[in-house]
Design a protein around this motif. Sequence first.
Motif, PDB file in Angstrom:
ATOM      1  N   SER A  24     -10.140 -34.727   2.791  1.00  0.00           N
ATOM      2  CA  SER A  24     -10.914 -35.640   1.944  1.00  0.00           C
ATOM      3  C   SER A  24     -12.354 -35.749   2.453  1.00  0.00           C
ATOM      4  O   SER A  24     -13.296 -35.772   1.653  1.00  0.00           O
ATOM      5  CB  SER A  24     -10.239 -37.007   1.927  1.00  0.00           C
ATOM      6  OG  SER A  24     -11.052 -37.936   1.297  1.00  0.00           O
ATOM      7  N   ILE A  25     -12.516 -35.802   3.790  1.00  0.00           N
ATOM      8  CA  ILE A  25     -13.864 -35.852   4.390  1.00  0.00           C
ATOM      9  C   ILE A  25     -14.651 -34.611   3.976  1.00  0.00           C
ATOM     10  O   ILE A  25     -15.823 -34.676   3.599  1.00  0.00           O
ATOM     11  CB  ILE A  25     -13.764 -35.977   5.938  1.00  0.00           C
ATOM     12  CG1 ILE A  25     -13.257 -37.361   6.335  1.00  0.00           C
ATOM     13  CG2 ILE A  25     -15.114 -35.701   6.613  1.00  0.00           C
ATOM     14  CD1 ILE A  25     -12.909 -37.515   7.808  1.00  0.00           C
ATOM     15  N   LEU A  26     -13.960 -33.464   3.990  1.00  0.00           N
ATOM     16  CA  LEU A  26     -14.609 -32.195   3.629  1.00  0.00           C
ATOM     17  C   LEU A  26     -14.975 -32.182   2.136  1.00  0.00           C
ATOM     18  O   LEU A  26     -16.086 -31.792   1.758  1.00  0.00           O
ATOM     19  CB  LEU A  26     -13.640 -31.039   3.961  1.00  0.00           C
ATOM     20  CG  LEU A  26     -14.187 -29.633   3.889  1.00  0.00           C
ATOM     21  CD1 LEU A  26     -15.312 -29.445   4.889  1.00  0.00           C
ATOM     22  CD2 LEU A  26     -13.084 -28.616   4.164  1.00  0.00           C
ATOM     23  N   ARG A  42     -15.604 -25.628  10.800  1.00  0.00           N
ATOM     24  CA  ARG A  42     -15.276 -24.527  11.719  1.00  0.00           C
ATOM     25  C   ARG A  42     -15.008 -23.253  10.917  1.00  0.00           C
ATOM     26  O   ARG A  42     -14.524 -23.308   9.776  1.00  0.00           O
ATOM     27  CB  ARG A  42     -14.020 -24.878  12.537  1.00  0.00           C
ATOM     28  CG  ARG A  42     -14.264 -25.935  13.568  1.00  0.00           C
ATOM     29  CD  ARG A  42     -13.058 -26.075  14.490  1.00  0.00           C
ATOM     30  NE  ARG A  42     -13.184 -27.304  15.261  1.00  0.00           N
ATOM     31  CZ  ARG A  42     -12.683 -28.474  14.904  1.00  0.00           C
ATOM     32  NH1 ARG A  42     -11.990 -28.573  13.790  1.00  0.00           N
ATOM     33  NH2 ARG A  42     -12.856 -29.538  15.652  1.00  0.00           N
ATOM     34  N   PHE A  43     -15.297 -22.101  11.541  1.00  0.00           N
ATOM     35  CA  PHE A  43     -14.999 -20.818  10.889  1.00  0.00           C
ATOM     36  C   PHE A  43     -13.506 -20.690  10.602  1.00  0.00           C
ATOM     37  O   PHE A  43     -13.108 -20.147   9.567  1.00  0.00           O
ATOM     38  CB  PHE A  43     -15.459 -19.649  11.768  1.00  0.00           C
ATOM     39  CG  PHE A  43     -16.934 -19.356  11.643  1.00  0.00           C
ATOM     40  CD1 PHE A  43     -17.581 -19.414  10.417  1.00  0.00           C
ATOM     41  CD2 PHE A  43     -17.680 -18.998  12.758  1.00  0.00           C
ATOM     42  CE1 PHE A  43     -18.939 -19.136  10.302  1.00  0.00           C
ATOM     43  CE2 PHE A  43     -19.030 -18.718  12.653  1.00  0.00           C
ATOM     44  CZ  PHE A  43     -19.667 -18.796  11.421  1.00  0.00           C
ATOM     45  N   GLU A  84     -19.858 -38.779  16.627  1.00  0.00           N
ATOM     46  CA  GLU A  84     -19.683 -38.784  15.167  1.00  0.00           C
ATOM     47  C   GLU A  84     -19.640 -37.365  14.622  1.00  0.00           C
ATOM     48  O   GLU A  84     -18.815 -37.035  13.778  1.00  0.00           O
ATOM     49  CB  GLU A  84     -20.832 -39.559  14.519  1.00  0.00           C
ATOM     50  CG  GLU A  84     -20.546 -41.041  14.384  1.00  0.00           C
ATOM     51  CD  GLU A  84     -21.731 -41.814  13.845  1.00  0.00           C
ATOM     52  OE1 GLU A  84     -21.664 -43.041  13.914  1.00  0.00           O
ATOM     53  OE2 GLU A  84     -22.718 -41.194  13.389  1.00  0.00           O
ATOM     54  N   GLU A  85     -20.561 -36.530  15.127  1.00  0.00           N
ATOM     55  CA  GLU A  85     -20.597 -35.129  14.682  1.00  0.00           C
ATOM     56  C   GLU A  85     -19.311 -34.415  15.033  1.00  0.00           C
ATOM     57  O   GLU A  85     -18.777 -33.641  14.237  1.00  0.00           O
ATOM     58  CB  GLU A  85     -21.786 -34.417  15.320  1.00  0.00           C
ATOM     59  CG  GLU A  85     -22.979 -34.386  14.401  1.00  0.00           C
ATOM     60  CD  GLU A  85     -24.151 -33.634  14.949  1.00  0.00           C
ATOM     61  OE1 GLU A  85     -23.944 -32.668  15.689  1.00  0.00           O
ATOM     62  OE2 GLU A  85     -25.282 -34.030  14.623  1.00  0.00           O
ATOM     63  N   ASN A  86     -18.814 -34.682  16.223  1.00  0.00           N
ATOM     64  CA  ASN A  86     -17.572 -34.061  16.676  1.00  0.00           C
ATOM     65  C   ASN A  86     -16.394 -34.501  15.807  1.00  0.00           C
ATOM     66  O   ASN A  86     -15.543 -33.691  15.431  1.00  0.00           O
ATOM     67  CB  ASN A  86     -17.331 -34.434  18.144  1.00  0.00           C
ATOM     68  CG  ASN A  86     -16.210 -33.637  18.741  1.00  0.00           C
ATOM     69  OD1 ASN A  86     -16.056 -32.461  18.459  1.00  0.00           O
ATOM     70  ND2 ASN A  86     -15.411 -34.283  19.553  1.00  0.00           N
ATOM     71  N   ALA A  89      -9.185 -20.303   6.701  1.00  0.00           N
ATOM     72  CA  ALA A  89      -7.917 -20.777   6.131  1.00  0.00           C
ATOM     73  C   ALA A  89      -8.069 -21.119   4.650  1.00  0.00           C
ATOM     74  O   ALA A  89      -7.224 -20.733   3.833  1.00  0.00           O
ATOM     75  CB  ALA A  89      -7.426 -21.990   6.907  1.00  0.00           C
ATOM     76  N   ILE A  90      -9.171 -21.794   4.306  1.00  0.00           N
ATOM     77  CA  ILE A  90      -9.402 -22.175   2.893  1.00  0.00           C
ATOM     78  C   ILE A  90      -9.532 -20.915   2.031  1.00  0.00           C
ATOM     79  O   ILE A  90      -8.907 -20.794   0.969  1.00  0.00           O
ATOM     80  CB  ILE A  90     -10.665 -23.075   2.755  1.00  0.00           C
ATOM     81  CG1 ILE A  90     -10.456 -24.417   3.450  1.00  0.00           C
ATOM     82  CG2 ILE A  90     -11.013 -23.310   1.301  1.00  0.00           C
ATOM     83  CD1 ILE A  90     -11.704 -25.285   3.563  1.00  0.00           C
ATOM     84  N   CYS A  91     -10.338 -19.954   2.520  1.00  0.00           N
ATOM     85  CA  CYS A  91     -10.571 -18.718   1.764  1.00  0.00           C
ATOM     86  C   CYS A  91      -9.271 -17.929   1.585  1.00  0.00           C
ATOM     87  O   CYS A  91      -9.027 -17.354   0.520  1.00  0.00           O
ATOM     88  CB  CYS A  91     -11.606 -17.845   2.472  1.00  0.00           C
ATOM     89  SG  CYS A  91     -13.244 -18.557   2.418  1.00  0.00           S
ATOM     90  N   GLU A  92      -8.458 -17.929   2.623  1.00  0.00           N
ATOM     91  CA  GLU A  92      -7.200 -17.174   2.558  1.00  0.00           C
ATOM     92  C   GLU A  92      -6.242 -17.821   1.563  1.00  0.00           C
ATOM     93  O   GLU A  92      -5.653 -17.125   0.718  1.00  0.00           O
ATOM     94  CB  GLU A  92      -6.581 -17.143   3.965  1.00  0.00           C
ATOM     95  CG  GLU A  92      -5.541 -16.032   4.127  1.00  0.00           C
ATOM     96  CD  GLU A  92      -4.922 -16.056   5.512  1.00  0.00           C
ATOM     97  OE1 GLU A  92      -5.667 -16.296   6.492  1.00  0.00           O
ATOM     98  OE2 GLU A  92      -3.708 -15.865   5.599  1.00  0.00           O
TER      99      GLU A  92
END
Lengths: 70, 170
Positions: free
Chosen positions: A33-35, A44-45, B164-166, A50-53
């Motif tokens: 949800s944050i994303l 993160r890569f 926060e960034e982490n 994972a999303i792309c896959e």
Amino acid sequence: MPIIINLDIMLAKRKMRSNELAEQMGITTANLSILKTGKAKAIRFSTLEAICEILDCQPGDIIEYIKETQ
Amino acid sequence: MKKLQFLKATLDFFWFFSLIGAIGILIFSTFYLFVSDIDIPIKIQGQQITANDLPSKLIIIANIITGLLFLFSIHLLRKVVVHFQKREIFNPDVIKYFNLIGKIIIISSLISNLTELIFDLLKQEHISLSLDFGSYDSFLISISLGLFFMVISEIFKIAKNMKEENELTI
């Protein structure tokens, strides 16, 4: 932030629900949800991979750069 | 975290007795400065002062203000320790309090030393500058301590942003 996350659009295209994606990715729905809402400060890569896959798409389908107007 | 508990207990002990002292001094000084006619000499920073003229009264008032400011900074430090005990290390209040403590220490140190300088100039008709060595009660140490608290506040601000960034990295 001028970086837009189009995860909602890709989920709609693949007719998949957020909790299904979160479950398959192995992250919490809260983090997804944050994303989705653009509150995330970094991605993160491994998350992107994972999303792309799972959604069978390219990073550019999820992340978009829109220039901010002054 | 035994040290934190010991720090809190020490600060609480100091705060309690200082508060009683401050109340006593406030009552006494009000009576001494504005009501009473008796000239009891008071010793402030090694100088005998009798409140019979304006400069003497001003230096007494300045010292009371300095004392109250110091007491307020101890109160803020107690609040910071309470946040630490609750494991709220990077709370915005902690950052605010550290910055405020630093400012208070600098301001009270300036008030105390400037009034002393003005008093020396008016009453003793000389200016003296002393650099204490091996003591915590020095002007430069007080200023450095105030700046240190302000730097700590800045460091906590940076650490809060990093945390926060982490947390917002998915």
